[in-house]
Design a protein around this motif. Structure first.
Motif, mmCIF file in Angstrom:
data_model
loop_
_atom_site.group_PDB
_atom_site.id
_atom_site.type_symbol
_atom_site.label_atom_id
_atom_site.label_comp_id
_atom_site.label_asym_id
_atom_site.label_seq_id
_atom_site.Cartn_x
_atom_site.Cartn_y
_atom_site.Cartn_z
ATOM 1 N N ILE A 184 0.846 -1.194 0.000
ATOM 2 C CA ILE A 184 0.000 0.000 0.000
ATOM 3 C C ILE A 184 0.881 1.244 0.000
ATOM 4 O O ILE A 184 1.829 1.347 0.760
ATOM 5 C CB ILE A 184 -0.933 -0.002 1.228
ATOM 6 C CG1 ILE A 184 -2.006 -1.085 1.053
ATOM 7 C CG2 ILE A 184 -1.602 1.354 1.408
ATOM 8 C CD1 ILE A 184 -2.944 -1.204 2.213
ATOM 9 N N ARG A 189 -2.643 5.535 0.163
ATOM 10 C CA ARG A 189 -3.204 4.281 0.701
ATOM 11 C C ARG A 189 -3.900 3.429 -0.364
ATOM 12 O O ARG A 189 -4.865 2.737 -0.088
ATOM 13 C CB ARG A 189 -4.164 4.552 1.858
ATOM 14 C CG ARG A 189 -3.499 5.019 3.101
ATOM 15 C CD ARG A 189 -4.371 4.803 4.319
ATOM 16 N NE ARG A 189 -5.639 5.502 4.218
ATOM 17 C CZ ARG A 189 -6.628 5.360 5.094
ATOM 18 N NH1 ARG A 189 -6.496 4.528 6.101
ATOM 19 N NH2 ARG A 189 -7.742 6.036 4.970
ATOM 20 N N ASN A 190 -3.442 3.473 -1.593
ATOM 21 C CA ASN A 190 -3.946 2.524 -2.579
ATOM 22 C C ASN A 190 -2.764 1.695 -3.071
ATOM 23 O O ASN A 190 -1.638 1.904 -2.641
ATOM 24 C CB ASN A 190 -4.664 3.231 -3.730
ATOM 25 C CG ASN A 190 -3.795 4.284 -4.393
ATOM 26 O OD1 ASN A 190 -2.618 4.432 -4.077
ATOM 27 N ND2 ASN A 190 -4.374 5.033 -5.322
ATOM 28 N N TYR A 221 -8.521 3.412 -0.843
ATOM 29 C CA TYR A 221 -8.298 2.357 0.150
ATOM 30 C C TYR A 221 -9.642 1.859 0.674
ATOM 31 O O TYR A 221 -10.493 2.654 1.093
ATOM 32 C CB TYR A 221 -7.465 2.895 1.312
ATOM 33 C CG TYR A 221 -7.283 1.888 2.439
ATOM 34 C CD1 TYR A 221 -6.342 0.875 2.330
ATOM 35 C CD2 TYR A 221 -8.064 1.946 3.587
ATOM 36 C CE1 TYR A 221 -6.171 -0.049 3.348
ATOM 37 C CE2 TYR A 221 -7.902 1.025 4.611
ATOM 38 C CZ TYR A 221 -6.952 0.033 4.486
ATOM 39 O OH TYR A 221 -6.795 -0.890 5.505
ATOM 40 N N ASN A 223 -10.940 -1.711 3.059
ATOM 41 C CA ASN A 223 -10.631 -3.010 3.648
ATOM 42 C C ASN A 223 -11.871 -3.554 4.351
ATOM 43 O O ASN A 223 -12.248 -3.071 5.418
ATOM 44 C CB ASN A 223 -9.478 -2.884 4.649
ATOM 45 C CG ASN A 223 -8.957 -4.242 5.112
ATOM 46 O OD1 ASN A 223 -9.661 -5.251 5.021
ATOM 47 N ND2 ASN A 223 -7.734 -4.275 5.599
#
Length: 450
Positions: A184, A189-190, A221, A223
């Motif tokens: 990441i 954050r990708n 991002y 999750n």
């Protein structure tokens, strides 16, 4: 025979053909296999009644019908029996023989050649048969809408396209399988991803905790394994509270909190996350309750957060009954951003119970991850946290790598200018004491003590 032994024998019988080992391009026709199964011939009108009494003896295999037509007699049906339990006619138990006699069914067991195809095998069985013998088989993935997000290991990479297609075939609703091909990016954050199989469309929609989020998975991002953590933090806030979400992403903390009639300030540096955060605020009808920013985390803290805190904690703060929470979910770097709180505010300190509560996330590979995270935070803030912080284990990220959340009320000696830092332990404000006690008592296994 033990349950494990039975499972192993069942696995042998219902495993794909051995000659698929090493296959890298999926050939579904190569998975055809014929197995011999014991069957019991019965009249079709008594099948339902009889099946209730033959649960032990009947074949228990997902995807395979336990009752089939008799190719030689249309008035009869064949009941598939467990090939390990029902070896001879004497394999029936007394109670089973009694019901057979009562229904005038002969206990004579016949043999039936059952053809298995690709459709009959589970994804784990297919991958275990294809990958090199003895290698780990990982059939798990993170589901993001229609996308299966895999994190393949090196030994699986030669089979990556086959694995992707199997994931699509065996999981309804999955139409694309991707693999992460780098870590990441700490800035946005990708991560880069490769489409292994299926459609290349990364625009997706997910539902989490009753809220809907839309985004381009290749650019932001997300999750799904943090769903429980999003709920945990949301439940800590009460209507009227204030939330500053420093690394908001597409809104999984900010939006549920805003729905509780809280005031929310949400920020993300990634322009794509900012765009989809605005979109999701409107989608979930909270756009009037959230102020959205596209700033670096420290600029957000030293700008909008500072300005709002000066008002929230100012002379009229004694009349304030709501709490202020700051979420910092950037585990790889969030602790570094805590330095922005040092001497952030001017003026006289407010009542300690009104000071902002920070929820800061971090990774740790230490043998004592809780102590490690606490010490990292203490080093940044220059103050001891032994009596004024709690640490929550969020999840195990990888072998010997944990994700944790440290919760603390920022001491006035840190937050305000011209205050003397007292390096001795700071006593917990009553509200945080209650929070720590409740957390430890409610779910001991997820709270790490230092």
């Amino acid at each position: 025979m033990t349950e494990i032994e039975t499972s192993q024998r069942d696995s042998e019988l219902f495993s794909p053909p051995s000659d698929v080992r090493g296959m890298t391009k999926l050939d579904r026709t190569a998975f055809k296999k014929t197995v011999t199964i014991p069957v019991l011939k019965v009249r079709k009108e008594i099948v339902d009644k009889l099946m209730r009494s033959l649960k032990r003896a009947a074949l228990q295999r997902p995807g395979i019908k336990r009752v089939i037509e008799d190719p030689e007699d249309e008035e009869s049906r064949l009941i598939m029996l467990d090939p390990y339990k029902m070896i001879t006619n004497d394999s029936f138990e007394k109670a089973e023989l009694s019901i057979l006699k009562q229904l005038n069914v002969s206990p004579q067991i016949s043999k039936y050649n059952l053809e298995l195809t690709y459709e009959n095998f589970k994804s784990e069985e297919i991958l275990r048969a294809v990958l090199p013998e003895g290698q780990d088989v990982t059939s798990g993935f993170s589901r993001v809408g229609h996308i299966a997000h895999l994190n393949l290991r090196d030994h699986q990479l030669p089979f990556k396209h086959l694995i992707g297609q199997v994931m699509i075939d065996k999981n309804p609703g999955i139409t694309s399988a991707v693999n992460k091909i780098n870590n990441i990016d700490n800035t946005y954050r990708n991560f880069q991803m490769e489409v292994l199989s299926g459609e290349e469309n990364m625009m997706t929609k997910v539902r989490e905790n009753s809220y809907t989020y839309e985004f381009d998975f290749s650019k932001v991002y997300w999750n799904p394994r943090l769903s429980t953590e999003h709920s945990r933090i949301t439940e800590l806030l009460k209507p009227g509270d204030v939330l500053f979400d420093v690394f908001a992403g597409v809104g999984p903390f900010a939006i549920p909190v805003a729905k509780k009639n809280c005031t929310v300030f949400a920020n993300d540096l990634n322009p794509e996350s900012y765009k989809w955060l605005l979109h999701n605020c409107k989608l979930n009808k909270v756009d009037k309750k959230i102020k959205v920013f596209n700033l670096d985390g420290k600029d957000f803290l030293k700008g909008p957060v500072r300005e709002e805190l000066m008002q929230q904690l100012g002379p009229l703060s004694k009349e304030r009954k709501h709490s202020v929470h700051i979420v910092m979910n950037l585990p790889a770097k969030a602790i570094e951003f805590l330095s922005a709180f040092k001497s952030l505010l001017d003026g006289q300190p407010c009542n300690s119970e009104l000071l902002p509560i920070v929820h800061c996330y971090s990774f740790s590979k230490d043998a004592n991850p809780a102590k490690d995270v606490q010490q990292q935070v203490e080093a940044v803030l220059g103050i001891s946290l032994d009596a004024c912080s709690s640490i929550h284990l969020v999840r195990n990220v990888a072998p010997n790598k944990e994700m944790l959340c440290i919760t603390l009320r920022i001491p006035a000696a840190v937050l305000y200018k011209n205050q003397t830092l007292d390096l001795e332990n700071h006593e917990d404000p009553p509200s945080l004491k209650r929070q720590r006690t409740d957390e430890v008592l409610s779910e001991e296994k997820t709270i790490l003590t230092v």
